[in-house]
Each structure stands twice: as C-alpha cells, then as structure tokens.
Design an enzyme around this catalytic site. Sequence first.
Site, PDB file in Angstrom:
ATOM      1  N   ASP A 124      -6.658  18.342 -15.380  1.00 26.46           N
ATOM      2  CA  ASP A 124      -7.020  16.970 -15.743  1.00 26.46           C
ATOM      3  C   ASP A 124      -6.671  16.824 -17.227  1.00 26.46           C
ATOM      4  OD1 ASP A 124      -8.305  14.649 -16.602  1.00 26.46           O
ATOM      5  OD2 ASP A 124      -9.974  14.883 -15.200  1.00 26.46           O
TER       6      ASP A 124
ATOM      7  N   ARG B  76       0.844  -1.208   0.000  1.00 26.49           N
ATOM      8  CA  ARG B  76       0.000   0.000   0.000  1.00 26.49           C
ATOM      9  C   ARG B  76       0.873   1.249   0.000  1.00 26.49           C
ATOM     10  NH1 ARG B  76      -1.430   2.154   4.523  1.00 26.49           N
ATOM     11  NH2 ARG B  76      -2.098   0.281   5.596  1.00 26.49           N
TER      12      ARG B  76
ATOM     13  N   LYS C  95      -7.715   5.639 -19.605  1.00 22.03           N
ATOM     14  CA  LYS C  95      -7.931   6.101 -20.977  1.00 22.03           C
ATOM     15  C   LYS C  95      -6.641   5.931 -21.793  1.00 22.03           C
ATOM     16  CE  LYS C  95     -11.772   7.079 -18.887  1.00 22.03           C
ATOM     17  NZ  LYS C  95     -12.087   8.380 -18.339  1.00 22.03           N
TER      18      LYS C  95
ATOM     19  N   TYR D  10     -15.543  16.809 -15.910  1.00 20.51           N
ATOM     20  CA  TYR D  10     -15.940  15.397 -15.926  1.00 20.51           C
ATOM     21  C   TYR D  10     -17.052  15.161 -14.889  1.00 20.51           C
ATOM     22  CZ  TYR D  10     -15.592  10.348 -15.463  1.00 20.51           C
ATOM     23  OH  TYR D  10     -15.883   9.013 -15.409  1.00 20.51           O
TER      24      TYR D  10
HETATM   25  C1  LIG Z   1     -12.625   8.852 -17.054  1.00 13.83           C
HETATM   26  C2  LIG Z   1     -12.260  10.201 -16.553  1.00 13.83           C
HETATM   27  C3  LIG Z   1     -12.052  10.443 -15.173  1.00 13.83           C
HETATM   28  C4  LIG Z   1     -12.298   9.386 -14.119  1.00 13.83           C
HETATM   29  O1  LIG Z   1     -11.421   8.319 -14.220  1.00 13.83           O
HETATM   30  P1  LIG Z   1     -11.751   6.820 -13.750  1.00 13.83           P
HETATM   31  O2  LIG Z   1     -10.516   6.094 -14.113  1.00 13.83           O
HETATM   32  O3  LIG Z   1     -12.973   6.372 -14.495  1.00 13.83           O
HETATM   33  O4  LIG Z   1     -12.004   6.862 -12.274  1.00 13.83           O
HETATM   34  C5  LIG Z   1     -11.660  11.716 -14.804  1.00 13.83           C
HETATM   35  N1  LIG Z   1     -11.503  12.699 -15.708  1.00 13.83           N
HETATM   36  C6  LIG Z   1     -11.706  12.506 -17.020  1.00 13.83           C
HETATM   37  C7  LIG Z   1     -11.518  13.640 -17.979  1.00 13.83           C
HETATM   38  C8  LIG Z   1     -12.104  11.262 -17.492  1.00 13.83           C
HETATM   39  O5  LIG Z   1     -12.317  11.079 -18.801  1.00 13.83           O
END
Ligand SMILES: *Cc1c(COP(=O)(O)O)cnc(C)c1O
Length: 398
Positions: free
Chosen positions: A180, A56, A205, A108
């Site tokens: 982000d 962890r 992603k 998001y």
């Molecule tokens: C998918 C996404 C998230 C969240 O991520 P997870 O891996 O699904 O928890 C945050 N910001 C953006 C822009 C995203 O596309």
Amino acid sequence: MIRHTNGPPPPSPVTRSVRSGLGADTGHRAVMPPIHLSSNFLFDSPGVYGKYDYTRSGNPTRDLAATAIADLENGCGAVITSSGMSAILVVTRLLSAGDLLLAPRDCYGGSHRLFTAEAERGSYRVQFIDPTDPAVLSEARALRPRVVWLETPSNPLLRITDIAAWSRLSREIGAICVVDNTFLSPVNQRPLEHGADLVVHSTTKFLNGHSDVVGGAVVAADPDLLDEVAWWTNAAGVAGSPFDAYLTLRGTRTLHARSRIHEENALEVVAALERNDAVRRVYHPSRRDHPGHDTARRQQTGWGSLVSFELRGGREAVDAFVDGLDCFALAESLGGVESLVAHPATMTHASMDEQAQAAAGIGKGLLRLSVGIEAATDLVADLERGLCRVEAVACQLV
Ligand SMILES: *Cc1c(COP(=O)(O)O)cnc(C)c1O
C-alpha cells in the site's frame, strides 16, 4: 518501449506524467482528453462491438487514468477502483479459504477491519505481524503465507519496512507481495522496482491530491495478476466512475510539482518542530534518529510530507495547540494541497482501545500533520503560534 538509436532521449517520468493522454481525442482533436460519461457503447452488429461495450467493464476516461498511474509506478497496467478500500478488497480476492495473509499490526484501520472480518467468516486466514522486525522476516518463511501485505511508511509513526527484503522472501516461497503506497505516492517510492508484485493506492490522497475524489488503484508488475484483479473489479462492480477518473488524471499531471513543494514544506515543518521545547519528539523518516532512516534512504526517492510529533503535556496541550490553528484543518485524510492536522488517539485510531494505542506508541499528545503546499512561512508561523499556546497552558498563563 521502442528505442530509437538516433532519436531524442525518451521523456522523463515527469514529462510523461504531465502529458499523459494528450491527443487521445481523435474526434475533435481536443488537447486535453475529454470525459466519457456514457454507461454504454454502440455495437456494430449483434455480438460485434469495438473496444468498449459497458462502462463497468471498460471506459476510455478510466483507461487513461489507469495508464497514467501504471506509468508512474512503472507497472504493466492498473485497475482504477471506486475507493482505496475497494482496491484492497479486489486484491484480497486472490486469497482462497485456508490461505494465509500476513499484514502489519499497524496497517490502515480500514484494511485491518476488512482483513479481520473476512478472516472471521472464513474467507482466508490473517496474521498481524511487525514487518519492520528482522526476526519476524526470517520466521515468516515457515508460515507459508499466500499474500504478504506491506504499508510503508506506517500510520501514524511512519515506521519503515524493507520492501526488497520482503519481496525477495515472497518470491522464494511463492507468495504475492503487495504494498500500500498511499503515504508516499510513486514520486517518492516505487515498490515494483524493489520486487513487489502489486501496489495499491487510495487515489483519494496524493494521486488526486485535491481532496475532492474518493478512489483507488491497483498496479501490477505482471499481466496475469493484473487480469485477475481486473476480472474481480468488473465482477464485483467496483470500478471507479469516469468522472472520478477524469479528476484523478487531472491530479496526476501535477503530482511531481506538488510533491516537490509538499516535501520542501515538510522539511521546514520538521525543523521548526525540532527546535521547539513544547515538542517531545518528531517522527519523520528524514531524521537521522528515525529507526527506518537508512532503509528509507535506500528505497524511497523522497521523504514524504506526513509528519507526526508528540507534544509535552498530553490532551490539554493538544487542545491548546489545535484550537486556533489557521493553516491546518482538523480533519482525517491526507495528501491534498491543503494542510491537515489529526489527533490519532481520538480520530484515525479511535477504534483501538487505550492499551492497544499504548502498545502501538500512540500517545494522547501525538499529532499527525499532512503538510500541504501553502507558503512554508505561513505553515511554520501557524505551528509556532500553536506551540506558544501549549507553553502558555503549561505555565498556567491562560
Ligand atoms: C485512505 C487510505 C486507504 C483507504 O482508502 P479510501 O480511498 O479511503 O477507501 C487505504 N490505505 C491507506 C494507507 C490510506 O491512507
């Protein structure tokens, strides 16, 4: 980095990314680094241990993924988390009760839900703004935010925010600027180079890129902020699993190569949509008529492979288009090798009521594509067949 006056030039970021962590296995000299799934590590004697004691808190496989992602973003280090949302959660631990978080109105959906719920229970205050509006930028100074949250391009209309302008303002007023960067990946945009303090990723992603891991990362420009985020990641127990870190590191090796094909295909798709009469409007920062085109040209190193477009004809047109697609899977998420299509009004943005959707520019005929790395000819042909079905419905031929 050590500079050798007579040595070879330092390797490019592409080469560093492909070769990151190679030779890390001193035990068996494996070329590719092994995966360390062990939850615990040996102590030499009570109270005396090596670099790792408990997974962890620290794990060799996760550390290799963190190093690779920090290098891609040009940061001082990174923390790997169990999801994009847990990366966002640990960054919000930098806010105390009474502190103000400024976040985009169209951030998001999961971020919007988290910020709103935390603000309702008094963890911090939140104000949702339009960061693409220069008037909002000049008014923000007086609000004295602790954290400025940016997401550019935005979802699903790919609106562009000026990262350097908001980073400059944040620095002047002592705020932390967070970007982000999930939608572009560090191949197409590196916010720390424009003055941001932290970058967050849903590595689910583009960074992993194969739609088989849910994970996140926080990259810091400065070691003190990194330590604080790492402390919360361990305290809250939201570090990513070694197995996920292993797959994500494997994914990052091909990020540059994948991104090149993603972009080539996206530009072909944009051109095909633009010349088709069934399409009312195409949203992509590469287009000169896109309101954020100039800013995108300045701060991005690639256009990205998310493309949104509006069909003439609303919901019926959407159903005719989507039903019969072979190369675009109807699913949420983005950034994988496979092409996806989503209908924001009923999928990613379904939690917004009709009025809020209209205010955000999300019409019933809007579709978002995550353009994958299949053959461009197949993708374009598939979309064109879908657009023929739309025309056929419009002409009452079927
Ligand atoms: C998918 C996404 C998230 C969240 O991520 P997870 O891996 O699904 O928890 C945050 N910001 C953006 C822009 C995203 O596309």
